[in-house]
Design a protein around this motif. Structure first.
Motif, PDB file in Angstrom:
ATOM      1  N   ALA A 194      49.956  31.027  11.213  1.00 50.90           N
ATOM      2  CA  ALA A 194      48.833  31.404  10.349  1.00 50.90           C
ATOM      3  C   ALA A 194      48.573  32.914  10.390  1.00 50.90           C
ATOM      4  CB  ALA A 194      47.587  30.640  10.794  1.00 50.90           C
ATOM      5  N   ALA A 195      48.566  33.493  11.587  1.00 50.41           N
ATOM      6  CA  ALA A 195      48.250  34.921  11.722  1.00 50.41           C
ATOM      7  C   ALA A 195      49.370  35.800  11.182  1.00 50.41           C
ATOM      8  CB  ALA A 195      47.992  35.249  13.185  1.00 50.41           C
TER       9      ALA A 195
ATOM     10  N   GLY B 252      56.028  36.383  15.246  1.00 47.29           N
ATOM     11  CA  GLY B 252      55.261  35.153  15.055  1.00 47.29           C
ATOM     12  C   GLY B 252      54.977  34.918  13.587  1.00 47.29           C
TER      13      GLY B 252
ATOM     14  N   ARG C  72      47.561  18.554  11.125  1.00 43.67           N
ATOM     15  CA  ARG C  72      47.266  18.098   9.767  1.00 43.67           C
ATOM     16  C   ARG C  72      45.955  18.777   9.403  1.00 43.67           C
ATOM     17  NH1 ARG C  72      44.217  13.387   8.271  1.00 43.67           N
ATOM     18  NH2 ARG C  72      44.604  12.850   6.086  1.00 43.67           N
ATOM     19  N   TYR C  73      45.827  19.280   8.182  1.00 42.34           N
ATOM     20  CA  TYR C  73      44.752  20.218   7.874  1.00 42.34           C
ATOM     21  C   TYR C  73      43.871  19.692   6.740  1.00 42.34           C
ATOM     22  CZ  TYR C  73      47.382  22.936  11.090  1.00 42.34           C
ATOM     23  OH  TYR C  73      48.004  23.339  12.247  1.00 42.34           O
TER      24      TYR C  73
ATOM     25  N   ASP D 277      60.497  34.934  14.152  1.00 45.27           N
ATOM     26  CA  ASP D 277      59.814  33.703  14.553  1.00 45.27           C
ATOM     27  C   ASP D 277      60.782  32.707  15.172  1.00 45.27           C
ATOM     28  OD1 ASP D 277      57.241  32.163  14.430  1.00 45.27           O
ATOM     29  OD2 ASP D 277      58.570  30.746  13.443  1.00 45.27           O
ATOM     30  N   ASP D 278      60.315  32.002  16.210  1.00 46.48           N
ATOM     31  CA  ASP D 278      61.183  30.979  16.814  1.00 46.48           C
ATOM     32  C   ASP D 278      60.669  29.563  16.528  1.00 46.48           C
ATOM     33  OD1 ASP D 278      59.068  30.992  18.565  1.00 46.48           O
ATOM     34  OD2 ASP D 278      60.276  31.100  20.382  1.00 46.48           O
TER      35      ASP D 278
ATOM     36  N   ASN E  48      40.346  20.845   6.750  1.00 44.77           N
ATOM     37  CA  ASN E  48      39.146  21.685   6.674  1.00 44.77           C
ATOM     38  C   ASN E  48      39.457  23.155   6.430  1.00 44.77           C
ATOM     39  OD1 ASN E  48      40.298  22.226   9.112  1.00 44.77           O
ATOM     40  ND2 ASN E  48      38.614  21.492  10.381  1.00 44.77           N
TER      41      ASN E  48
ATOM     42  N   LEU F   8      45.524  33.630  17.324  1.00 50.03           N
ATOM     43  CA  LEU F   8      45.058  33.029  18.571  1.00 50.03           C
ATOM     44  C   LEU F   8      45.449  33.879  19.777  1.00 50.03           C
ATOM     45  CD1 LEU F   8      45.551  29.201  18.003  1.00 50.03           C
ATOM     46  CD2 LEU F   8      43.844  30.765  17.072  1.00 50.03           C
TER      47      LEU F   8
ATOM     48  N   ALA G 167      61.986  36.917  19.836  1.00 52.25           N
ATOM     49  CA  ALA G 167      61.917  38.265  20.421  1.00 52.25           C
ATOM     50  C   ALA G 167      61.886  38.126  21.941  1.00 52.25           C
ATOM     51  CB  ALA G 167      60.675  38.979  19.934  1.00 52.25           C
TER      52      ALA G 167
ATOM     53  N   LYS H 187      57.864  27.725  16.548  1.00 48.72           N
ATOM     54  CA  LYS H 187      57.072  26.848  17.436  1.00 48.72           C
ATOM     55  C   LYS H 187      55.590  26.913  17.068  1.00 48.72           C
ATOM     56  CE  LYS H 187      60.081  26.685  21.470  1.00 48.72           C
ATOM     57  NZ  LYS H 187      61.162  27.603  21.184  1.00 48.72           N
ATOM     58  N   SER H 188      55.285  27.194  15.814  1.00 54.88           N
ATOM     59  CA  SER H 188      53.884  27.285  15.396  1.00 54.88           C
ATOM     60  C   SER H 188      53.163  25.965  15.604  1.00 54.88           C
ATOM     61  CB  SER H 188      53.814  27.669  13.915  1.00 54.88           C
ATOM     62  OG  SER H 188      52.493  27.490  13.431  1.00 54.88           O
ATOM     63  N   ASP H 189      51.873  26.052  15.943  1.00 52.31           N
ATOM     64  CA  ASP H 189      51.032  24.854  16.016  1.00 52.31           C
ATOM     65  C   ASP H 189      51.013  24.121  14.677  1.00 52.31           C
ATOM     66  OD1 ASP H 189      50.407  25.168  18.631  1.00 52.31           O
ATOM     67  OD2 ASP H 189      48.368  25.911  18.319  1.00 52.31           O
TER      68      ASP H 189
ATOM     69  N   PHE I  42      42.757  27.519  11.793  1.00 48.96           N
ATOM     70  CA  PHE I  42      43.718  28.178  10.908  1.00 48.96           C
ATOM     71  C   PHE I  42      43.122  29.422  10.251  1.00 48.96           C
ATOM     72  CE2 PHE I  42      45.596  29.079   6.871  1.00 48.96           C
ATOM     73  CZ  PHE I  42      46.949  28.902   7.059  1.00 48.96           C
TER      74      PHE I  42
HETATM   75  C1  LIG Z   1      47.486  19.271  16.656  1.00 46.41           C
HETATM   76  C2  LIG Z   1      46.779  20.448  16.014  1.00 46.41           C
HETATM   77  C3  LIG Z   1      45.918  20.210  14.967  1.00 46.41           C
HETATM   78  C4  LIG Z   1      45.248  21.275  14.355  1.00 46.41           C
HETATM   79  N1  LIG Z   1      44.378  21.019  13.342  1.00 46.41           N
HETATM   80  C5  LIG Z   1      43.678  22.036  12.790  1.00 46.41           C
HETATM   81  C6  LIG Z   1      42.760  21.785  11.737  1.00 46.41           C
HETATM   82  O1  LIG Z   1      42.538  20.630  11.343  1.00 46.41           O
HETATM   83  N2  LIG Z   1      42.118  22.856  11.190  1.00 46.41           N
HETATM   84  C7  LIG Z   1      42.323  24.130  11.608  1.00 46.41           C
HETATM   85  O2  LIG Z   1      41.730  25.055  11.034  1.00 46.41           O
HETATM   86  N3  LIG Z   1      43.190  24.389  12.604  1.00 46.41           N
HETATM   87  C8  LIG Z   1      43.859  23.390  13.201  1.00 46.41           C
HETATM   88  N4  LIG Z   1      44.738  23.651  14.217  1.00 46.41           N
HETATM   89  C9  LIG Z   1      44.887  25.039  14.690  1.00 46.41           C
HETATM   90  C10 LIG Z   1      45.847  25.914  13.870  1.00 46.41           C
HETATM   91  O3  LIG Z   1      47.085  25.264  13.727  1.00 46.41           O
HETATM   92  C11 LIG Z   1      45.997  27.248  14.603  1.00 46.41           C
HETATM   93  O4  LIG Z   1      44.717  27.863  14.677  1.00 46.41           O
HETATM   94  C12 LIG Z   1      46.975  28.218  13.955  1.00 46.41           C
HETATM   95  O5  LIG Z   1      48.250  27.634  13.777  1.00 46.41           O
HETATM   96  C13 LIG Z   1      47.114  29.447  14.866  1.00 46.41           C
HETATM   97  O6  LIG Z   1      47.874  30.434  14.218  1.00 46.41           O
HETATM   98  P1  LIG Z   1      48.638  31.575  15.023  1.00 46.41           P
HETATM   99  O7  LIG Z   1      49.454  32.312  14.029  1.00 46.41           O
HETATM  100  O8  LIG Z   1      47.697  32.335  15.882  1.00 46.41           O
HETATM  101  O9  LIG Z   1      49.614  30.778  16.034  1.00 46.41           O
HETATM  102  P2  LIG Z   1      50.806  29.796  15.642  1.00 46.41           P
HETATM  103  O10 LIG Z   1      50.583  29.178  14.321  1.00 46.41           O
HETATM  104  O11 LIG Z   1      51.011  28.883  16.810  1.00 46.41           O
HETATM  105  O12 LIG Z   1      52.055  30.775  15.460  1.00 46.41           O
HETATM  106  C14 LIG Z   1      52.593  31.525  16.519  1.00 46.41           C
HETATM  107  C15 LIG Z   1      54.057  31.752  16.183  1.00 46.41           C
HETATM  108  O13 LIG Z   1      54.603  32.734  17.077  1.00 46.41           O
HETATM  109  C16 LIG Z   1      55.939  32.351  17.358  1.00 46.41           C
HETATM  110  N5  LIG Z   1      56.380  33.041  18.568  1.00 46.41           N
HETATM  111  C17 LIG Z   1      55.786  33.047  19.788  1.00 46.41           C
HETATM  112  N6  LIG Z   1      56.512  33.820  20.647  1.00 46.41           N
HETATM  113  C18 LIG Z   1      57.583  34.286  19.925  1.00 46.41           C
HETATM  114  C19 LIG Z   1      58.694  35.112  20.254  1.00 46.41           C
HETATM  115  N7  LIG Z   1      58.867  35.616  21.485  1.00 46.41           N
HETATM  116  N8  LIG Z   1      59.585  35.400  19.279  1.00 46.41           N
HETATM  117  C20 LIG Z   1      59.440  34.897  18.023  1.00 46.41           C
HETATM  118  N9  LIG Z   1      58.396  34.088  17.660  1.00 46.41           N
HETATM  119  C21 LIG Z   1      57.497  33.804  18.622  1.00 46.41           C
HETATM  120  C22 LIG Z   1      55.861  30.831  17.499  1.00 46.41           C
HETATM  121  O14 LIG Z   1      57.127  30.228  17.353  1.00 46.41           O
HETATM  122  C23 LIG Z   1      54.906  30.490  16.351  1.00 46.41           C
HETATM  123  O15 LIG Z   1      55.625  30.217  15.158  1.00 46.41           O
HETATM  124  C24 LIG Z   1      45.443  22.599  14.825  1.00 46.41           C
HETATM  125  C25 LIG Z   1      46.321  22.830  15.891  1.00 46.41           C
HETATM  126  C26 LIG Z   1      46.976  21.765  16.486  1.00 46.41           C
HETATM  127  C27 LIG Z   1      47.912  22.033  17.639  1.00 46.41           C
END
Ligand SMILES: Cc1cc2nc3c(=O)[nH]c(=O)nc-3n(C[C@H](O)[C@H](O)[C@H](O)COP(=O)(O)OP(=O)(O)OC[C@H]3O[C@@H](n4cnc5c(N)ncnc54)[C@H](O)[C@@H]3O)c2cc1C
Length: 197
Positions: A12-13, A9, A50-51, A40-41, A53, A159, A87, A43-45, A167
């Motif tokens: 952000a994390a 993944g 749009r950010y 990574d594939d 804050n 998450l 993965a 599909k991140s949020d 984020f």
């Molecule tokens: C529409 C929208 C607006 C937002 N606005 C805000 C905002 O204004 N402020 C704010 O703080 N937050 C905002 N967020 C939230 C923020 O985007 C998330 O908190 C953050 O992206 C989460 O990070 P993460 O790394 O946990 O997950 P993600 O960023 O979703 O990353 C997870 C990654 O894991 C990858 N993955 C999953 N399974 C596999 C696999 N089997 N093999 C390879 N890769 C894999 C996915 O492709 C993805 O790239 C928003 C979210 C959305 C949907």
């Protein structure tokens, strides 16, 4: 190819974790020569948000541009590789994890699952997928864990661990997992700080 940590993944994390791991290599003997792989594939949020804050980040930045910035930022740390691969399976063989993707296999001492909250579709023993009760929307998941640990050397960050869906929380959780790995390697509390010359 064998790595010290595989992060699944790159959102952000994942970047929060990788950047902190990679920044330790030239600062500590116990981190010297460590190698990190992000899978990574794409599909991140971040692809849809749009950010406005996120502290210290340009107001209103498109999440796709933020992803590009983080991808460029890891280039400062040659120990980090990023591959666009999904993965599909994780197996523990002795003390080593074997991570299978659609195209390849990789080995690692430690695996960090930073896979977000939409679904978890990797075949792996011992990971319990639960309803994410920490978010306001239904049909989202997190992975059962205790202080980011699922099993020895298998961590979860962002998450997927159940932090609030912001984020900074996801990025900070990835950073926290990197620090936990430092503690594991060094046998003491460790962080990486750069100081201006
Ligand atoms: C529409 C929208 C607006 C937002 N606005 C805000 C905002 O204004 N402020 C704010 O703080 N937050 C905002 N967020 C939230 C923020 O985007 C998330 O908190 C953050 O992206 C989460 O990070 P993460 O790394 O946990 O997950 P993600 O960023 O979703 O990353 C997870 C990654 O894991 C990858 N993955 C999953 N399974 C596999 C696999 N089997 N093999 C390879 N890769 C894999 C996915 O492709 C993805 O790239 C928003 C979210 C959305 C949907």
């Amino acid at each position: 190819m064998k790595y010290d940590v595989i992060i699944i993944g790159a959102g952000a994390a994942g970047f929060g974790c990788a950047l902190n791991l990679g920044s330790a290599n030239d600062k500590f003997d116990w981190a010297k020569d460590k190698k990190y792989l992000m899978l990574d594939d794409n599909k991140s949020d971040l692809n849809v948000g749009r950010y406005c804050n996120v502290a210290g980040v340009e107001f209103g930045i498109n999440g796709v541009d933020l992803l590009v910035k983080m991808k460029n930022q890891i280039k400062n740390y040659p120990a980090i590789e990023l591959k666009e691969e999904k993965a599909t399976k994780i197996e523990k063989i002795g003390n080593t994890f074997k991570v299978t993707t659609e195209n390849s296999t990789f080995e690692s001492e430690i695996v960090v699952l930073a896979t977000g909250l939409h679904k978890f579709d990797i075949e792996v023993d011992g990971v319990v997928v639960k309803d994410n009760i920490f978010v306001p929307k239904p049909n989202l998941i997190y992975l059962e864990n205790k202080n980011n640990v699922i099993a020895p050397n298998l961590y979860v960050a962002g998450l997927a661990s159940g932090v609030p869906t912001m984020f900074a929380c996801a990025s900070g959780d990835g950073t926290k997992v990197a620090c936990d790995i430092f503690t594991q390697w060094s046998g003491k509390v460790a962080v990486v700080h750069d100081v201006k010359a």
